[in-house]
Design a protein around this motif. Structure first.
Motif, mmCIF file in Angstrom:
data_model
loop_
_atom_site.group_PDB
_atom_site.id
_atom_site.type_symbol
_atom_site.label_atom_id
_atom_site.label_comp_id
_atom_site.label_asym_id
_atom_site.label_seq_id
_atom_site.Cartn_x
_atom_site.Cartn_y
_atom_site.Cartn_z
ATOM 1 N N VAL A 44 -2.326 -5.521 0.947
ATOM 2 C CA VAL A 44 -0.891 -5.772 1.103
ATOM 3 C C VAL A 44 -0.219 -6.127 -0.216
ATOM 4 N N LYS A 45 -0.903 -6.868 -1.078
ATOM 5 C CA LYS A 45 -0.264 -7.240 -2.347
ATOM 6 C C LYS A 45 -0.104 -6.031 -3.263
ATOM 7 N N GLN A 46 -1.137 -5.204 -3.337
ATOM 8 C CA GLN A 46 -1.047 -4.018 -4.183
ATOM 9 C C GLN A 46 -0.027 -3.024 -3.641
ATOM 10 N N GLU A 47 0.057 -2.873 -2.344
ATOM 11 C CA GLU A 47 1.064 -1.979 -1.780
ATOM 12 C C GLU A 47 2.473 -2.524 -2.016
ATOM 13 N N GLY A 48 2.607 -3.845 -1.938
ATOM 14 C CA GLY A 48 3.896 -4.450 -2.243
ATOM 15 C C GLY A 48 4.297 -4.208 -3.685
ATOM 16 N N LEU A 49 3.330 -4.348 -4.598
ATOM 17 C CA LEU A 49 3.612 -4.120 -6.017
ATOM 18 C C LEU A 49 3.970 -2.652 -6.261
ATOM 19 N N ALA A 50 3.240 -1.739 -5.634
ATOM 20 C CA ALA A 50 3.542 -0.321 -5.803
ATOM 21 C C ALA A 50 4.945 0.006 -5.300
#
Length: 265
Positions: A201-207
């Motif tokens: 979820v954090k990496q998808e949010g950053l992307a």
């Protein structure tokens, strides 16, 4: 879960709110892991001042908000709350002034704000998640606005914006009962955009924040502003009454009893 770039407290002056630069994206991390990222008084004040400072950054194009570890924010630190909001009228006024500022500044903030809700988002955490422009939720996360259950008016919480996002009947149900809203249900109701596997979820949010940052800045910001005029009307009409009504509840026996029950568990 993959952690994001480690931020610093240089911008906020508060170790519990870290800000990291990732190109044009500013990553804001709620960082109080020993207390499930619950907000204490220093965090609350720093968060209220954060948005004007981020707005002065000429190189920023988008903001991501998340929490350290597996929590977004479990609400307020009730030990401090008892002392500063229930027992002290001066700090109570300061805290509610900051609460009003947080809502207004997040609605008025020009850059797109993405939330990566990586765990429980309760009280303060729930309000922040819903004030963002696009909200991703871990499949382990939930939202809960527990103001009423703790003897308070939901003045700076769901009563301001939830009726714009879901039916008024559903808003009443979840605000009055304070029940948990699992991630999938939050998407169904309109309080979040999508459910994401917990570990990503954090990496998808950053992307997603980087996708927004790469779009034409003027078009993004003025479109957000146009859309948020709907929210601004609600804030203007409702927030001051809600904050005032919530403030009056701090000294009621019901609110004190709710805090003491929690602290004695």
């Amino acid at each position: 879960m993959t952690e994001l770039p480690t931020g610093t407290s240089e911008l906020t002056g508060c170790d519990e709110i870290l800000v990291a630069n990732d190109g044009p994206v500013r990553i804001v991390t709620l960082n109080n892991p020993g207390d499930a990222n619950a907000v204490n008084n220093a965090m609350h004040g720093a968060f209220a001042r954060l948005w004007s400072k981020l707005g002065e950054d000429p190189d920023a194009r988008a903001v991501l908000i998340t929490g350290t570890g597996d929590y977004f924010s479990a609400g307020g630190n009730l030990v401090e709350w008892l002392e500063t909001h229930v027992n002290n009228p001066v700090t109570r006024r300061e805290g509610m002034r900051d609460a009003r500022r947080i809502v207004r500044d997040m609605v008025d903030f020009p850059l797109p704000i993405v939330a990566a809700v990586n765990g429980p988002a309760v009280g303060f955490g729930c309000s922040i998640a819903v004030l963002c422009d696009i909200t991703l939720m871990s499949d382990r996360a939930f939202l809960a606005d527990t103001h009423v259950a703790s003897g308070l008016v939901a003045g700076d919480g769901g009563s301001v914006l939830w009726p714009l996002m879901m039916s008024l009947m559903k808003a009443k149900e979840y605000l009055l009962l304070g029940e948990r809203i699992p991630a999938a249900k939050a998407v169904e109701l309109g309080l979040a955009n999508r459910v994401v596997p917990h570990d990503s979820v954090k990496q998808e949010g950053l992307a997603l924040a980087h996708r927004l940052a790469a779009l034409p800045a003027r078009a993004v910001q003025d479109t957000k502003r146009t859309l948020n005029l709907h929210a601004e009307r609600a804030v203007t009409a409702i927030l001051d009454y809600g904050i005032s009504a919530e403030t009056e509840c701090f000294t009621t026996p019901e609110h004190r009893a709710a805090i003491e029950r929690f602290l004695n568990r």
